[in-house]
Design an enzyme around this catalytic site. Sequence first.
Site, PDB file in Angstrom:
ATOM      1  N   GLU A 125       0.831  -1.214   0.000  1.00  0.00           N
ATOM      2  CA  GLU A 125       0.000   0.000   0.000  1.00  0.00           C
ATOM      3  C   GLU A 125       0.861   1.258   0.000  1.00  0.00           C
ATOM      4  O   GLU A 125       0.546   2.258  -0.663  1.00  0.00           O
ATOM      5  CB  GLU A 125      -0.906  -0.006   1.248  1.00  0.00           C
ATOM      6  CG  GLU A 125      -1.911   1.116   1.302  1.00  0.00           C
ATOM      7  CD  GLU A 125      -2.971   0.973   0.220  1.00  0.00           C
ATOM      8  OE1 GLU A 125      -2.900   1.772  -0.731  1.00  0.00           O
ATOM      9  OE2 GLU A 125      -3.845   0.094   0.319  1.00  0.00           O
ATOM     10  N   VAL A 128       2.320   3.277  -3.358  1.00  0.00           N
ATOM     11  CA  VAL A 128       1.565   4.196  -4.243  1.00  0.00           C
ATOM     12  C   VAL A 128       0.707   5.123  -3.390  1.00  0.00           C
ATOM     13  O   VAL A 128      -0.092   4.654  -2.568  1.00  0.00           O
ATOM     14  CB  VAL A 128       0.621   3.424  -5.200  1.00  0.00           C
ATOM     15  CG1 VAL A 128      -0.021   4.389  -6.188  1.00  0.00           C
ATOM     16  CG2 VAL A 128       1.355   2.326  -5.936  1.00  0.00           C
ATOM     17  N   GLY A 182      11.371  15.501   2.872  1.00  0.00           N
ATOM     18  CA  GLY A 182      11.386  14.041   2.731  1.00  0.00           C
ATOM     19  C   GLY A 182      10.446  13.530   1.661  1.00  0.00           C
ATOM     20  O   GLY A 182      10.056  12.357   1.681  1.00  0.00           O
ATOM     21  N   GLU A 185      12.734  11.527  -4.074  1.00  0.00           N
ATOM     22  CA  GLU A 185      13.554  10.318  -4.110  1.00  0.00           C
ATOM     23  C   GLU A 185      15.018  10.676  -3.840  1.00  0.00           C
ATOM     24  O   GLU A 185      15.421  11.835  -3.981  1.00  0.00           O
ATOM     25  CB  GLU A 185      13.467   9.674  -5.497  1.00  0.00           C
ATOM     26  CG  GLU A 185      12.097   9.164  -5.851  1.00  0.00           C
ATOM     27  CD  GLU A 185      11.587   8.152  -4.849  1.00  0.00           C
ATOM     28  OE1 GLU A 185      12.140   7.051  -4.755  1.00  0.00           O
ATOM     29  OE2 GLU A 185      10.627   8.481  -4.121  1.00  0.00           O
ATOM     30  N   ASP A 196       9.230   7.830 -11.322  1.00  0.00           N
ATOM     31  CA  ASP A 196       8.588   7.404 -10.070  1.00  0.00           C
ATOM     32  C   ASP A 196       7.087   7.203 -10.302  1.00  0.00           C
ATOM     33  O   ASP A 196       6.524   6.166  -9.928  1.00  0.00           O
ATOM     34  CB  ASP A 196       8.845   8.477  -8.991  1.00  0.00           C
ATOM     35  CG  ASP A 196       8.152   8.156  -7.687  1.00  0.00           C
ATOM     36  OD1 ASP A 196       8.667   7.321  -6.936  1.00  0.00           O
ATOM     37  OD2 ASP A 196       7.071   8.732  -7.426  1.00  0.00           O
ATOM     38  N   LYS A 200       4.573   3.745 -10.211  1.00  0.00           N
ATOM     39  CA  LYS A 200       3.303   3.658  -9.465  1.00  0.00           C
ATOM     40  C   LYS A 200       2.144   3.331 -10.411  1.00  0.00           C
ATOM     41  O   LYS A 200       1.252   2.556 -10.065  1.00  0.00           O
ATOM     42  CB  LYS A 200       3.053   4.976  -8.730  1.00  0.00           C
ATOM     43  CG  LYS A 200       4.068   5.211  -7.613  1.00  0.00           C
ATOM     44  CD  LYS A 200       4.016   6.641  -7.138  1.00  0.00           C
ATOM     45  CE  LYS A 200       4.969   6.895  -5.975  1.00  0.00           C
ATOM     46  NZ  LYS A 200       5.121   8.327  -5.690  1.00  0.00           N
TER      47      LYS A 200
HETATM   48  N1  HSE Z   1       9.268  10.692  -4.281  1.00  0.00           N
HETATM   49  C1  HSE Z   1       7.940  10.191  -4.090  1.00  0.00           C
HETATM   50  C2  HSE Z   1       6.958  11.305  -4.370  1.00  0.00           C
HETATM   51  C3  HSE Z   1       7.785   9.684  -2.685  1.00  0.00           C
HETATM   52  O1  HSE Z   1       7.375  12.458  -4.364  1.00  0.00           O
HETATM   53  O2  HSE Z   1       5.778  11.034  -4.596  1.00  0.00           O
HETATM   54  C4  HSE Z   1       6.492   8.968  -2.420  1.00  0.00           C
HETATM   55  O3  HSE Z   1       6.392   7.794  -3.192  1.00  0.00           O
END
Ligand code: HSE
Length: 313
Positions: A125, A128, A182, A185, A196, A200
């Site tokens: 979970e 995504v 945070g 990536e 990314d 997903k």
């Molecule tokens: N780097 C990803 C984003 C982190 O910014 O959505 C979460 O999957």
Amino acid sequence: MRPLRVALAGCGAVGSAFVEQVADWNRRRRGRGALEVVTVLVRDPSRRRRGIDRRSITDDVGAFLAAPAEVVVEAVGGLDPALRIARHALASGRPWVTANKAVVARHGAALATEARRVGVEIGFEAAVGAGIPVVATLRQALAHDEVVALRGILNGTTNFLLTALERGAAWDDALAEARRRGFAEADPSRDLQGLDAADKLRILAWLAFGVDPASLEVDVVPVSRAGAAGAVMRQVAEVRRDSSGIRGCVGPVEVPRDSALGRTTDEGNLIEIDTVGAGRIRLSGPGAGGRATASALLGDVVAGLGLAAGRGP
Ligand code: HSE
């Protein structure tokens, strides 16, 4: 009853929030179904980490895998050692819970087959939409329905960046802030290039259409500084089934300010699922960040170990 033991790989924004939420869970549960993080795999074992006994910390993957634990949680990102950890967890008959979209997008089908063979749960979970329960929605609530298309915003970093630019921020400052919070990536070009979000999208296409996520072709167009001035831009991911097959794409799109996509700001994510039976389902919420992602990990741990949440019937 002794606590159920958790092996945790990764102690960055997500892993450290997971440790905090395990402590909250234990307080709320007053011992029933308590969890204990017994080993934590990190890159730099010399750093002090709040709420974690120093003796539980290791940078040795072999020692981490050998530690006795009922469930293995992975929040390190990247393919190695994440894939090794996943395979070892399943080979040793333990549920595997991950936030790792790259591993699930490339190896999810094989890992799911192995999990079924050994009779354990896998939970992704957190891979995504962070805490948005889109995986559970597709895996369970909509499992009977026919999905026609699925679209939305699947990357918090680019959404944070694009909405900061709308408010007049400079590109480099906004990206630095997304990293500080945070969201980004380890290599933020994966966010900006759409890689990314493409991972997903592959995972969601797997759940929606049953295609092997690794085999889905996704066209990606990077988000660039040269967006239309004054326009509301979003990195939109979309997958649909038509007569020529199942196709995916990710890229910057100008959207009406007063639309569901336009109203999704900061690190928000939005997923629209078009189904034959239930119509259009829309899920939204924070799509990146330690707390939201850790919440999804803990939800999968609780489900994977069969611990009832204790609310409702
Ligand atoms: N780097 C990803 C984003 C982190 O910014 O959505 C979460 O999957």
